[in-house]
Design a protein around this motif. Sequence first.
Motif, PDB file in Angstrom:
ATOM      1  N   CYS A   9       0.864  -1.185   0.000  1.00  0.00           N
ATOM      2  CA  CYS A   9       0.000   0.000   0.000  1.00  0.00           C
ATOM      3  C   CYS A   9       0.899   1.233   0.000  1.00  0.00           C
ATOM      4  O   CYS A   9       2.059   1.139  -0.420  1.00  0.00           O
ATOM      5  CB  CYS A   9      -0.984  -0.018   1.169  1.00  0.00           C
ATOM      6  SG  CYS A   9      -0.220   0.034   2.804  1.00  0.00           S
ATOM      7  N   LEU A  10       0.403   2.359   0.454  1.00  0.00           N
ATOM      8  CA  LEU A  10       1.205   3.584   0.409  1.00  0.00           C
ATOM      9  C   LEU A  10       2.167   3.676   1.601  1.00  0.00           C
ATOM     10  O   LEU A  10       3.379   3.821   1.444  1.00  0.00           O
ATOM     11  CB  LEU A  10       0.263   4.800   0.370  1.00  0.00           C
ATOM     12  CG  LEU A  10       0.897   6.184   0.352  1.00  0.00           C
ATOM     13  CD1 LEU A  10       1.815   6.363  -0.856  1.00  0.00           C
ATOM     14  CD2 LEU A  10      -0.211   7.252   0.323  1.00  0.00           C
ATOM     15  N   GLY A  11       1.627   3.565   2.811  1.00  0.00           N
ATOM     16  CA  GLY A  11       2.446   3.798   3.998  1.00  0.00           C
ATOM     17  C   GLY A  11       2.929   2.556   4.721  1.00  0.00           C
ATOM     18  O   GLY A  11       3.800   2.627   5.581  1.00  0.00           O
ATOM     19  N   ASN A  12       2.322   1.391   4.402  1.00  0.00           N
ATOM     20  CA  ASN A  12       2.617   0.116   5.083  1.00  0.00           C
ATOM     21  C   ASN A  12       2.323   0.185   6.590  1.00  0.00           C
ATOM     22  O   ASN A  12       2.968  -0.485   7.389  1.00  0.00           O
ATOM     23  CB  ASN A  12       4.061  -0.342   4.832  1.00  0.00           C
ATOM     24  CG  ASN A  12       4.360  -1.781   5.252  1.00  0.00           C
ATOM     25  OD1 ASN A  12       5.481  -2.104   5.600  1.00  0.00           O
ATOM     26  ND2 ASN A  12       3.373  -2.654   5.230  1.00  0.00           N
ATOM     27  N   ILE A  13       1.341   1.020   6.959  1.00  0.00           N
ATOM     28  CA  ILE A  13       0.938   1.037   8.376  1.00  0.00           C
ATOM     29  C   ILE A  13      -0.557   0.797   8.559  1.00  0.00           C
ATOM     30  O   ILE A  13      -1.004   0.641   9.692  1.00  0.00           O
ATOM     31  CB  ILE A  13       1.335   2.356   9.078  1.00  0.00           C
ATOM     32  CG1 ILE A  13       0.761   3.564   8.348  1.00  0.00           C
ATOM     33  CG2 ILE A  13       2.853   2.452   9.239  1.00  0.00           C
ATOM     34  CD1 ILE A  13       0.849   4.857   9.182  1.00  0.00           C
ATOM     35  N   TYR A 127      -7.231   8.560   6.914  1.00  0.00           N
ATOM     36  CA  TYR A 127      -7.884   9.810   7.302  1.00  0.00           C
ATOM     37  C   TYR A 127      -9.329   9.581   7.733  1.00  0.00           C
ATOM     38  O   TYR A 127     -10.089  10.529   7.904  1.00  0.00           O
ATOM     39  CB  TYR A 127      -7.827  10.816   6.143  1.00  0.00           C
ATOM     40  CG  TYR A 127      -6.404  11.191   5.790  1.00  0.00           C
ATOM     41  CD1 TYR A 127      -5.656  12.022   6.618  1.00  0.00           C
ATOM     42  CD2 TYR A 127      -5.783  10.666   4.652  1.00  0.00           C
ATOM     43  CE1 TYR A 127      -4.336  12.340   6.317  1.00  0.00           C
ATOM     44  CE2 TYR A 127      -4.469  10.986   4.346  1.00  0.00           C
ATOM     45  CZ  TYR A 127      -3.755  11.821   5.177  1.00  0.00           C
ATOM     46  OH  TYR A 127      -2.447  12.131   4.884  1.00  0.00           O
TER      47      TYR A 127
HETATM   48  P1  4NP Z   1      -1.685   2.870   4.158  1.00  0.00           P
HETATM   49  O1  4NP Z   1      -2.268   4.236   4.751  1.00  0.00           O
HETATM   50  O2  4NP Z   1      -1.161   3.193   2.785  1.00  0.00           O
HETATM   51  O3  4NP Z   1      -2.873   1.975   4.110  1.00  0.00           O
HETATM   52  O4  4NP Z   1      -0.612   2.424   5.128  1.00  0.00           O
HETATM   53  C1  4NP Z   1      -1.550   5.423   4.800  1.00  0.00           C
HETATM   54  C2  4NP Z   1      -0.678   5.659   5.828  1.00  0.00           C
HETATM   55  C3  4NP Z   1       0.019   6.848   5.893  1.00  0.00           C
HETATM   56  C4  4NP Z   1      -0.172   7.809   4.923  1.00  0.00           C
HETATM   57  C5  4NP Z   1      -1.044   7.572   3.877  1.00  0.00           C
HETATM   58  C6  4NP Z   1      -1.724   6.381   3.827  1.00  0.00           C
HETATM   59  N1  4NP Z   1       0.519   9.045   5.005  1.00  0.00           N
HETATM   60  O5  4NP Z   1       0.278   9.906   4.146  1.00  0.00           O
HETATM   61  O6  4NP Z   1       1.347   9.220   5.894  1.00  0.00           O
END
Ligand code: 4NP
Length: 154
Positions: A9-13, A127
């Motif tokens: 994914c984008l953030g891996n969290i 978000y």
């Molecule tokens: P993920 O979610 O890609 O599902 O882990 C996000 C986590 C952090 C951010 C964006 C998406 N960020 O912009 O920091």
Amino acid sequence: MSQSVLFVCLGNICRSPLAEAALRQECADAGLNVIIDSAGTGDWHVGQPPDERAQAAAVRNGIDIGHLRARQVTAADFHDFDHIIALDNQNLRDLSAMRPAKADSKLSLLFDHVAGRAGEDVADPYYGEAAAFDQTWAEVTDAAATIRNWLAAD
Ligand code: 4NP
């Protein structure tokens, strides 16, 4: 040799650690030996544990993901993993752009593994409200069941 799957994914969290946990559980339940990992296309959260709301959603489903640490996807991943599965279309585009010319891993979108939902994004819950993480969990567990089935058939 065991098969291997990397969720990105984008953030891996948020999304990909939940997908990793869901497929881990499916494969453990089915007695399948599969190497499973997750990574992010971005580097903002490298070294951090999953978002607390993602951890809480996993705990609500009986799984502890607090030990996971975010990392960024690398070119080597395209050689090391049989399957790289993107959580949304932007992740898929970013992965396609960085894919080395000679790499064997098969790149796909997570929802392409769920009947009737091909082409859809797993919405980013970062978000959103806590409930958004329960929706993410439901979506990644749906996909994990199908992925488990094709891994078992391979
Ligand atoms: P993920 O979610 O890609 O599902 O882990 C996000 C986590 C952090 C951010 C964006 C998406 N960020 O912009 O920091």
